[in-house]
Design a protein around this motif. Structure first.
Motif, PDB file in Angstrom:
ATOM      1  N   VAL A   6      43.041  22.632  29.442  1.00 59.66           N
ATOM      2  CA  VAL A   6      43.070  23.863  28.972  1.00 59.66           C
ATOM      3  C   VAL A   6      44.391  24.204  28.573  1.00 59.66           C
ATOM      4  CG1 VAL A   6      42.548  26.257  29.762  1.00 59.66           C
ATOM      5  CG2 VAL A   6      41.022  24.061  30.006  1.00 59.66           C
ATOM      6  N   VAL A   7      44.899  25.081  27.779  1.00 61.42           N
ATOM      7  CA  VAL A   7      46.237  25.461  27.205  1.00 61.42           C
ATOM      8  C   VAL A   7      46.166  27.002  27.018  1.00 61.42           C
ATOM      9  CG1 VAL A   7      48.028  25.124  25.692  1.00 61.42           C
ATOM     10  CG2 VAL A   7      46.165  23.224  26.002  1.00 61.42           C
ATOM     11  N   LEU A  76      46.070  16.223  20.175  1.00 64.23           N
ATOM     12  CA  LEU A  76      45.558  16.027  21.457  1.00 64.23           C
ATOM     13  C   LEU A  76      44.176  15.915  21.476  1.00 64.23           C
ATOM     14  CD1 LEU A  76      48.363  17.786  23.928  1.00 64.23           C
ATOM     15  CD2 LEU A  76      47.869  15.273  23.758  1.00 64.23           C
ATOM     16  N   GLU A  77      43.412  16.606  20.799  1.00 69.86           N
ATOM     17  CA  GLU A  77      41.857  16.507  20.568  1.00 69.86           C
ATOM     18  C   GLU A  77      41.332  15.135  20.430  1.00 69.86           C
ATOM     19  OE1 GLU A  77      40.078  19.420  18.077  1.00 69.86           O
ATOM     20  OE2 GLU A  77      41.146  21.250  18.933  1.00 69.86           O
ATOM     21  N   GLN A  78      42.361  14.378  20.022  1.00 67.95           N
ATOM     22  CA  GLN A  78      41.942  12.833  19.893  1.00 67.95           C
ATOM     23  C   GLN A  78      41.465  12.250  21.333  1.00 67.95           C
ATOM     24  OE1 GLN A  78      44.583  10.798  17.454  1.00 67.95           O
ATOM     25  NE2 GLN A  78      44.875  12.222  15.967  1.00 67.95           N
ATOM     26  N   ASP A  79      42.225  12.572  22.330  1.00 65.01           N
ATOM     27  CA  ASP A  79      42.301  12.052  23.505  1.00 65.01           C
ATOM     28  C   ASP A  79      41.525  12.982  24.719  1.00 65.01           C
ATOM     29  OD1 ASP A  79      43.491   9.644  22.904  1.00 65.01           O
ATOM     30  OD2 ASP A  79      45.163  10.813  22.529  1.00 65.01           O
ATOM     31  N   PHE A  80      41.596  14.358  24.421  1.00 67.08           N
ATOM     32  CA  PHE A  80      41.209  15.414  25.279  1.00 67.08           C
ATOM     33  C   PHE A  80      40.182  16.360  24.818  1.00 67.08           C
ATOM     34  CE2 PHE A  80      45.230  13.739  26.716  1.00 67.08           C
ATOM     35  CZ  PHE A  80      45.158  13.692  27.986  1.00 67.08           C
ATOM     36  N   VAL A  82      40.324  19.793  24.372  1.00 64.84           N
ATOM     37  CA  VAL A  82      41.454  20.744  24.260  1.00 64.84           C
ATOM     38  C   VAL A  82      40.608  22.062  24.075  1.00 64.84           C
ATOM     39  CG1 VAL A  82      43.528  21.423  23.348  1.00 64.84           C
ATOM     40  CG2 VAL A  82      43.128  18.880  23.464  1.00 64.84           C
ATOM     41  N   HIS A  83      40.925  23.156  25.110  1.00 61.07           N
ATOM     42  CA  HIS A  83      40.532  24.472  24.917  1.00 61.07           C
ATOM     43  C   HIS A  83      41.667  25.086  24.817  1.00 61.07           C
ATOM     44  CE1 HIS A  83      36.206  24.158  25.570  1.00 61.07           C
ATOM     45  NE2 HIS A  83      36.491  22.979  26.044  1.00 61.07           N
ATOM     46  N   LYS A 162      37.091  25.332  34.682  1.00 64.21           N
ATOM     47  CA  LYS A 162      36.496  23.746  34.454  1.00 64.21           C
ATOM     48  C   LYS A 162      37.712  22.954  34.243  1.00 64.21           C
ATOM     49  CE  LYS A 162      32.026  25.494  33.453  1.00 64.21           C
ATOM     50  NZ  LYS A 162      31.058  26.029  32.311  1.00 64.21           N
ATOM     51  N   ALA A 163      38.920  23.284  34.065  1.00 65.42           N
ATOM     52  CA  ALA A 163      40.020  22.616  33.623  1.00 65.42           C
ATOM     53  C   ALA A 163      40.387  21.560  34.361  1.00 65.42           C
ATOM     54  CB  ALA A 163      41.252  23.367  33.315  1.00 65.42           C
TER      55      ALA A 163
END
Length: 229
Positions: A6-7, A76-80, A82-83, A162-163
Motif C-alpha cells: 500500500v502506497v 511493482l505490480e508484477q511482484d506485489f 499494489v494499492h 490490510k497492508a
C-alpha cells in the motif's frame, strides 16, 4: 499470493513531473491563496476565479508526463498487489500504468454536480459557468476542498489495514485526515518513508525505514530493498 503493498503518495511524487505544490515555500498554489481557490467559501465568493484556476491546472496536466517514481510503482505490480492512495488530483499514476489508484482529494479530469455529489463526469476540457448537469445544475471541479468531507476515506482505511508493507512518498503528513491513515496499520507492518526532507511520523509505533531522497531516487532504492525482503 502476492503481498499487499500500500502506497500513500503526495505532491512530492508529482513535483518531478513539473506539477507544483502550494506547500513548497510561500503557502501559495500557483500564485493563488489556497483559501481563494480550494475552499467552498472561495467558490461562493468568486466562481469564475475558481473555474479559471482549475482550467489552467487541467491544461497544465496535459503538458506533463509521469516520472520514474510513477513508473516504478506501476512496475511493482508484477511482484506485489499494489494499492495507491494518493492525495494528488492528477492522473500520472494511471498514465504510468498503475491499476489500483484511490484519489482522496478528487481528480482534475472529472467534474461533479453542485447539487448531487454522486453525479460525477469525466471532463478533459475547460469548465465554465453555464456548464450544467442533466438536471440543469452548475458543474464544479471534482476536488475535495478544505473543509469538505473526504468520501474515499473509509475505503482508504480498509486498504491500509490490510497492508503487508506501507510506503509513504512525497507527503508532508500534515494534511488530515489523510495523514492519519498511517495509524491504521498493524504495528508489525513495515513502513518505508521516502522524502528529501523527512519529518518524524507522529502517532506510529511501526518500524519506519526512512529514505531521504526525492521520489524517483527513493523508488530505485525501495525497489532493491523490496527485492531483498
Amino acid at each position: 499470493m502476492k503481498k499487499k503493498l500500500v502506497v500513500l503518495t503526495g505532491a512530492g511524487i508529482s513535483a518531478e513531473s513539473g506539477i507544483k505544490t502550494f506547500r513548497d515555500s510561500d503557502g501559495l498554489w500557483e500564485g493563488h491563496d489556497v483559501m481563494e481557490v480550494a475552499t467552498p467559501e472561495g467558490w461562493y465568493k468568486n466562481q469564475e476565479l475558481v473555474l479559471d484556476f482549475y482550467n489552467k491546472r487541467r491544461q497544465q496536466l496535459k503538458e506533463v508526463k509521469p516520472n520514474l517514481g510513477h513508473e516504478i510503482l506501476a512496475e511493482l505490480e508484477q511482484d506485489f498487489e499494489v494499492h495507491i492512495i494518493t492525495q494528488n488530483v492528477d492522473d500520472l499514476h494511471e498514465r504510468a500504468g498503475s491499476t489500483k489508484v484511490l484519489h482522496l482529494h478528487g481528480e482534475l479530469l472529472k467534474v461533479r454536480s453542485t447539487q448531487n455529489k454522486n453525479l460525477i463526469l469525466d471532463w478533459t476540457e475547460d469548465l465554465y459557468t453555464g456548464d450544467f448537469d442533466e438536471n440543469g445544475h452548475q458543474l464544479r471541479p471534482h476536488i475535495v476542498w478544505f473543509g469538505e468531507e473526504v468520501p474515499a476515506l473509509e475505503e482508504a482505511i480498509d486498504i491500509v489495514e490490510k497492508a503487508d508493507y506501507l510506503v509513504v512518498i512525497g507527503t508532508s503528513l500534515q494534511v488530515y485526515p489523510a495523514a492519519g491513515l498511517i495509524s491504521y496499520t498493524y504495528s508489525t507492518t513495515p513502513v518505508f518513508y521516502i522524502d528529501p526532507k523527512p519529518i518524524a511520523i507522529p502517532n506510529i509505533s511501526n518500524k519506519v525505514e526512512t529514505i531521504a531522497k526525492i521520489a524517483s531516487e527513493g523508488m530505485l532504492i525501495l525497489r532493491e530493498r523490496l527485492n531483498s525482503i
